[in-house]
Write an enzyme that holds these catalytic residues in place. Structure first.
Site, PDB file in Angstrom:
ATOM      1  N   ARG A  94      -1.898  -2.780  -3.871  1.00  0.00           N
ATOM      2  CA  ARG A  94      -2.934  -1.635  -3.682  1.00  0.00           C
ATOM      3  C   ARG A  94      -3.229  -0.727  -4.895  1.00  0.00           C
ATOM      4  NH1 ARG A  94      -3.048  -0.601   2.178  1.00  0.00           N
ATOM      5  NH2 ARG A  94      -4.169   1.324   2.015  1.00  0.00           N
TER       6      ARG A  94
ATOM      7  N   TYR B 259      -6.344   0.107  -6.755  1.00  0.00           N
ATOM      8  CA  TYR B 259      -6.950   1.172  -6.182  1.00  0.00           C
ATOM      9  C   TYR B 259      -6.416   2.483  -6.447  1.00  0.00           C
ATOM     10  CZ  TYR B 259      -9.970   3.567  -2.538  1.00  0.00           C
ATOM     11  OH  TYR B 259     -10.630   4.768  -2.030  1.00  0.00           O
TER      12      TYR B 259
ATOM     13  N   GLY C 231      -6.323   3.403  -9.809  1.00  0.00           N
ATOM     14  CA  GLY C 231      -7.392   3.713 -10.409  1.00  0.00           C
ATOM     15  C   GLY C 231      -8.016   4.984  -9.905  1.00  0.00           C
TER      16      GLY C 231
ATOM     17  N   SER D  26     -13.862  -0.530  11.872  1.00  0.00           N
ATOM     18  CA  SER D  26     -14.940  -1.492  11.921  1.00  0.00           C
ATOM     19  C   SER D  26     -14.500  -2.797  12.745  1.00  0.00           C
ATOM     20  CB  SER D  26     -15.778  -1.954  10.792  1.00  0.00           C
ATOM     21  OG  SER D  26     -14.730  -1.723   9.680  1.00  0.00           O
ATOM     22  N   ASN D  27     -13.226  -3.318  12.080  1.00  0.00           N
ATOM     23  CA  ASN D  27     -12.443  -4.350  12.771  1.00  0.00           C
ATOM     24  C   ASN D  27     -12.318  -4.388  14.331  1.00  0.00           C
ATOM     25  OD1 ASN D  27     -12.287  -5.654  10.171  1.00  0.00           O
ATOM     26  ND2 ASN D  27     -10.031  -5.741  10.241  1.00  0.00           N
TER      27      ASN D  27
ATOM     28  N   ASP E  23       3.872  -3.118  13.752  1.00  0.00           N
ATOM     29  CA  ASP E  23       3.869  -3.003  15.165  1.00  0.00           C
ATOM     30  C   ASP E  23       3.091  -1.868  15.594  1.00  0.00           C
ATOM     31  OD1 ASP E  23       4.712  -0.628  14.099  1.00  0.00           O
ATOM     32  OD2 ASP E  23       6.849  -1.024  14.575  1.00  0.00           O
TER      33      ASP E  23
ATOM     34  N   PRO F  62       0.654   2.227   3.820  1.00  0.00           N
ATOM     35  CA  PRO F  62       1.393   3.553   4.013  1.00  0.00           C
ATOM     36  C   PRO F  62       1.793   3.650   5.372  1.00  0.00           C
ATOM     37  CG  PRO F  62      -0.666   3.804   2.795  1.00  0.00           C
ATOM     38  CD  PRO F  62      -0.559   2.333   3.106  1.00  0.00           C
TER      39      PRO F  62
ATOM     40  N   ARG G 226      -0.212   9.048   7.341  1.00  0.00           N
ATOM     41  CA  ARG G 226      -1.021   9.913   6.597  1.00  0.00           C
ATOM     42  C   ARG G 226      -1.736  10.934   7.369  1.00  0.00           C
ATOM     43  NH1 ARG G 226      -4.988   5.844   4.059  1.00  0.00           N
ATOM     44  NH2 ARG G 226      -3.365   5.353   2.624  1.00  0.00           N
TER      45      ARG G 226
HETATM   46  P1  NAD Z   1     -18.275   1.363   0.066  1.00  0.00           P
HETATM   47  O1  NAD Z   1     -17.432   0.147  -0.238  1.00  0.00           O
HETATM   48  O2  NAD Z   1     -19.179   1.396   1.451  1.00  0.00           O
HETATM   49  O3  NAD Z   1     -19.262   2.187  -1.019  1.00  0.00           O
HETATM   50  C1  NAD Z   1     -18.985   1.710  -2.289  1.00  0.00           C
HETATM   51  C2  NAD Z   1     -20.278   1.441  -3.010  1.00  0.00           C
HETATM   52  O4  NAD Z   1     -19.976   1.599  -4.486  1.00  0.00           O
HETATM   53  C3  NAD Z   1     -20.904   0.354  -2.605  1.00  0.00           C
HETATM   54  O5  NAD Z   1     -22.318   0.489  -2.608  1.00  0.00           O
HETATM   55  C4  NAD Z   1     -20.684  -0.653  -3.727  1.00  0.00           C
HETATM   56  O6  NAD Z   1     -21.578  -1.916  -4.103  1.00  0.00           O
HETATM   57  C5  NAD Z   1     -20.715   0.313  -5.033  1.00  0.00           C
HETATM   58  N1  NAD Z   1     -19.920  -0.153  -6.191  1.00  0.00           N
HETATM   59  C6  NAD Z   1     -18.752  -0.833  -6.185  1.00  0.00           C
HETATM   60  N2  NAD Z   1     -18.432  -1.020  -7.591  1.00  0.00           N
HETATM   61  C7  NAD Z   1     -19.363  -0.743  -8.313  1.00  0.00           C
HETATM   62  C8  NAD Z   1     -19.669  -0.616  -9.477  1.00  0.00           C
HETATM   63  N3  NAD Z   1     -18.658  -1.396 -10.462  1.00  0.00           N
HETATM   64  N4  NAD Z   1     -20.875  -0.269 -10.117  1.00  0.00           N
HETATM   65  C9  NAD Z   1     -21.711   0.219  -9.233  1.00  0.00           C
HETATM   66  N5  NAD Z   1     -21.596   0.503  -7.961  1.00  0.00           N
HETATM   67  C10 NAD Z   1     -20.287   0.023  -7.587  1.00  0.00           C
HETATM   68  O7  NAD Z   1     -17.321   2.530   0.490  1.00  0.00           O
HETATM   69  P2  NAD Z   1     -16.970   3.891   0.981  1.00  0.00           P
HETATM   70  O8  NAD Z   1     -16.340   3.793   2.021  1.00  0.00           O
HETATM   71  O9  NAD Z   1     -18.677   4.309   1.027  1.00  0.00           O
HETATM   72  O10 NAD Z   1     -16.281   4.741  -0.346  1.00  0.00           O
HETATM   73  C11 NAD Z   1     -17.175   5.509  -1.232  1.00  0.00           C
HETATM   74  C12 NAD Z   1     -16.146   6.083  -2.297  1.00  0.00           C
HETATM   75  O11 NAD Z   1     -15.381   6.991  -1.502  1.00  0.00           O
HETATM   76  C13 NAD Z   1     -15.175   5.289  -3.093  1.00  0.00           C
HETATM   77  O12 NAD Z   1     -15.049   5.499  -4.417  1.00  0.00           O
HETATM   78  C14 NAD Z   1     -14.179   5.278  -2.098  1.00  0.00           C
HETATM   79  O13 NAD Z   1     -12.812   4.899  -3.091  1.00  0.00           O
HETATM   80  C15 NAD Z   1     -13.875   6.620  -1.764  1.00  0.00           C
HETATM   81  N6  NAD Z   1     -13.167   6.984  -0.616  1.00  0.00           N
HETATM   82  C16 NAD Z   1     -13.607   6.410   0.687  1.00  0.00           C
HETATM   83  C17 NAD Z   1     -12.971   6.554   1.923  1.00  0.00           C
HETATM   84  C18 NAD Z   1     -13.255   6.049   3.077  1.00  0.00           C
HETATM   85  O14 NAD Z   1     -12.547   6.166   4.064  1.00  0.00           O
HETATM   86  N7  NAD Z   1     -14.482   5.515   3.501  1.00  0.00           N
HETATM   87  C19 NAD Z   1     -11.728   7.226   1.627  1.00  0.00           C
HETATM   88  C20 NAD Z   1     -11.092   7.558   0.350  1.00  0.00           C
HETATM   89  C21 NAD Z   1     -11.738   7.460  -0.755  1.00  0.00           C
HETATM   90  N1  UDP Z   2      -5.136  -2.282  10.371  1.00  0.00           N
HETATM   91  C1  UDP Z   2      -4.860  -2.967  11.294  1.00  0.00           C
HETATM   92  N2  UDP Z   2      -5.808  -3.880  11.838  1.00  0.00           N
HETATM   93  C2  UDP Z   2      -6.889  -4.285  11.228  1.00  0.00           C
HETATM   94  C3  UDP Z   2      -7.307  -3.513   9.853  1.00  0.00           C
HETATM   95  C4  UDP Z   2      -6.243  -2.563   9.747  1.00  0.00           C
HETATM   96  O1  UDP Z   2      -3.781  -2.753  12.404  1.00  0.00           O
HETATM   97  O2  UDP Z   2      -7.669  -4.997  11.846  1.00  0.00           O
HETATM   98  C5  UDP Z   2      -4.197  -1.041   9.963  1.00  0.00           C
HETATM   99  C6  UDP Z   2      -3.904  -1.215   8.456  1.00  0.00           C
HETATM  100  O3  UDP Z   2      -2.951  -2.300   7.942  1.00  0.00           O
HETATM  101  C7  UDP Z   2      -3.471   0.286   8.328  1.00  0.00           C
HETATM  102  C8  UDP Z   2      -4.507   1.040   9.058  1.00  0.00           C
HETATM  103  O4  UDP Z   2      -4.874  -0.018   9.995  1.00  0.00           O
HETATM  104  O5  UDP Z   2      -2.158   0.424   8.576  1.00  0.00           O
HETATM  105  C9  UDP Z   2      -5.800   1.515   8.352  1.00  0.00           C
HETATM  106  O6  UDP Z   2      -6.239   0.396   7.418  1.00  0.00           O
HETATM  107  P1  UDP Z   2      -7.561   0.605   6.744  1.00  0.00           P
HETATM  108  O7  UDP Z   2      -7.665  -0.580   5.822  1.00  0.00           O
HETATM  109  O8  UDP Z   2      -8.570   1.050   7.659  1.00  0.00           O
HETATM  110  O9  UDP Z   2      -7.389   1.725   5.780  1.00  0.00           O
HETATM  111  P2  UDP Z   2      -6.219   2.244   4.781  1.00  0.00           P
HETATM  112  O10 UDP Z   2      -4.903   1.155   4.886  1.00  0.00           O
HETATM  113  O11 UDP Z   2      -6.684   2.001   3.442  1.00  0.00           O
HETATM  114  O12 UDP Z   2      -5.911   3.464   4.941  1.00  0.00           O
END
Ligand code: NAD
Ligand code: UDP
Length: 316
Positions: free
Chosen positions: A146, A149, A152, A193-194, A210, A276, A279
């Protein structure tokens, strides 16, 4: 009489899940929006309703390359967010995080635009503290799956803070916690979504580990509202934006199965590395600085999300 011109926004990653909802809000407010996206996880379909609008422009562009545009505000969301996608090419994810943020901050500096970073709760890693306040420095593995990210997002926050100190760039940092809603991809790989796709198709829900690990899920409309309030504020330090309603993955699975009357139960699979354990955001700062707190509870948000998935991905 002088009329003020609309705010010019750049939304990077605007074709993605969160970005497209943000674009909707900005367009509905009568602002101008340029969206740049490389379509790695984003789709034109998320924005097709704006394509003919003269206030809207969509550019295929990768943020790891510089671009010059005249804008007032930059919302920097470009980065894959699902572990499945950001681990697909981790070196590209690290490049997107560092070079992408660097390029967009360079643009912000040059045109004196205000810059908002979509950071993440992942900066806290596997937290030793629950809930997590912004003052917590985190517990992040630098060499794990991880890390591309998590680190990053951490270097992105560092870059923002140094652009502020060195160049007076106006920065805003949103630490976004797990967010869900319509327009998540069915193959996105994130838990909500899954589970919806599996329950809708009367399959067993895949629980990793678990299922006792927790997350706190925020509905997308609340999240976008928080981002807009943060951009409009004068606060330039990180702010948690998320819903503090913490639940175990087992609880989430039960709720979603019930929504679809799915009698299939659960399939317990191996837990991903560095997943993690807990959270939950502390959101006092968001309330204090932005007067923001989420309004949509999990039941309501999941209902809206299920309606979207049934309509778009269920053809029986
Ligand atoms: P997403 O994957 O749906 O959207 C990301 C978008 O960025 C996509 O349209 C993708 O094509 C574009 N992208 C990726 N790499 C790129 C690049 N190099 N150049 C141009 N475009 C690029 O994800 P999201 O859920 O909409 O997340 C959006 C932002 O919010 C991200 O930065 C993500 O890290 C942050 N974020 C999201 C969540 C969440 O739960 N959704 C949580 C924490 C942080
Ligand atoms: N997870 C799960 N089944 C799935 C996808 C995810 O049990 O089909 C778990 C995953 O291991 C994590 C939590 O759900 O503990 C959230 O996962 P997600 O990928 O949505 O977000 P993140 O781990 O980045 O918070």
């Amino acid at each position: 009489m002088k009329t003020s011109s609309p705010i010019r926004n750049l939304v990077t990653g605007g074709a993605g899940f969160l970005g497209s909802h943000l674009v909707d809000r900005l367009m509905k407010a009568g602002e101008e929006v340029i969206c740049i996206d490389n379509f790695f996880t984003g789709r034109k379909r998320n924005l097709e309703h704006w394509i003919d609008n003269p206030y809207f422009e969509l550019i295929r562009h990768d943020v790891t390359e510089p671009i010059l545009l005249e804008v007032d505000r930059i919302w920097h969301l470009a980065c894959p967010a699902s572990p499945v996608h950001y681990q697909f090419n981790p070196i590209k994810t690290a490049k997107t995080s560092f070079l992408g943020t660097y390029n967009m901050l360079g643009l912000a500096r040059r045109v004196e635009a205000r810059f908002l970073l979509a950071s993440s709760s992942e900066v806290y890693g596997n937290p030793e503290l629950n809930p997590q306040p912004e003052s917590y420095a985190g517990c992040v593995n630098t060499i794990g799956v991880r890390s591309c990210y998590d680190e990053g997002k951490r270097i992105s926050e560092t870059l923002c803070s140094d652009y502020k100190r060195m160049n007076n760039t106006q920065i805003r940092i949103a630490r976004i916690f797990n967010t869900y809603g319509p327009r998540m991809l069915p193959n996105d790989g994130r838990v909500i979504s899954n589970f919806i796709v599996q329950a809708m198709n009367k399959k067993k829900l895949t629980i990793y580990g678990d299922g006792s690990q927790t997350r706190s899920f925020c509905y997308v409309d609340d999240l976008v509202d928080g981002l807009i309030r943060l951009m409009n504020s004068s606060y330039s330090f990180p702010v948690n934006i998320g819903n503090p309603d913490e639940m175990t993955i087992n609880q989430v699975a039960k709720i979603i199965n019930n929504k679809f009357n799915n009698v299939e139960k659960f399939e317990y699979l191996e837990k991903p590395l560095d997943d993690p354990f807990r959270r939950k955001p502390l959101i006092d700062l968001a309330y204090q600085k932005l007067k923001w707190k989420p309004k949509i509870n999990f039941n309501e948000g999941i209902e809206k999300t299920c309606i979207y998935f049934r309509k778009n991905f269920f053809d029986n």
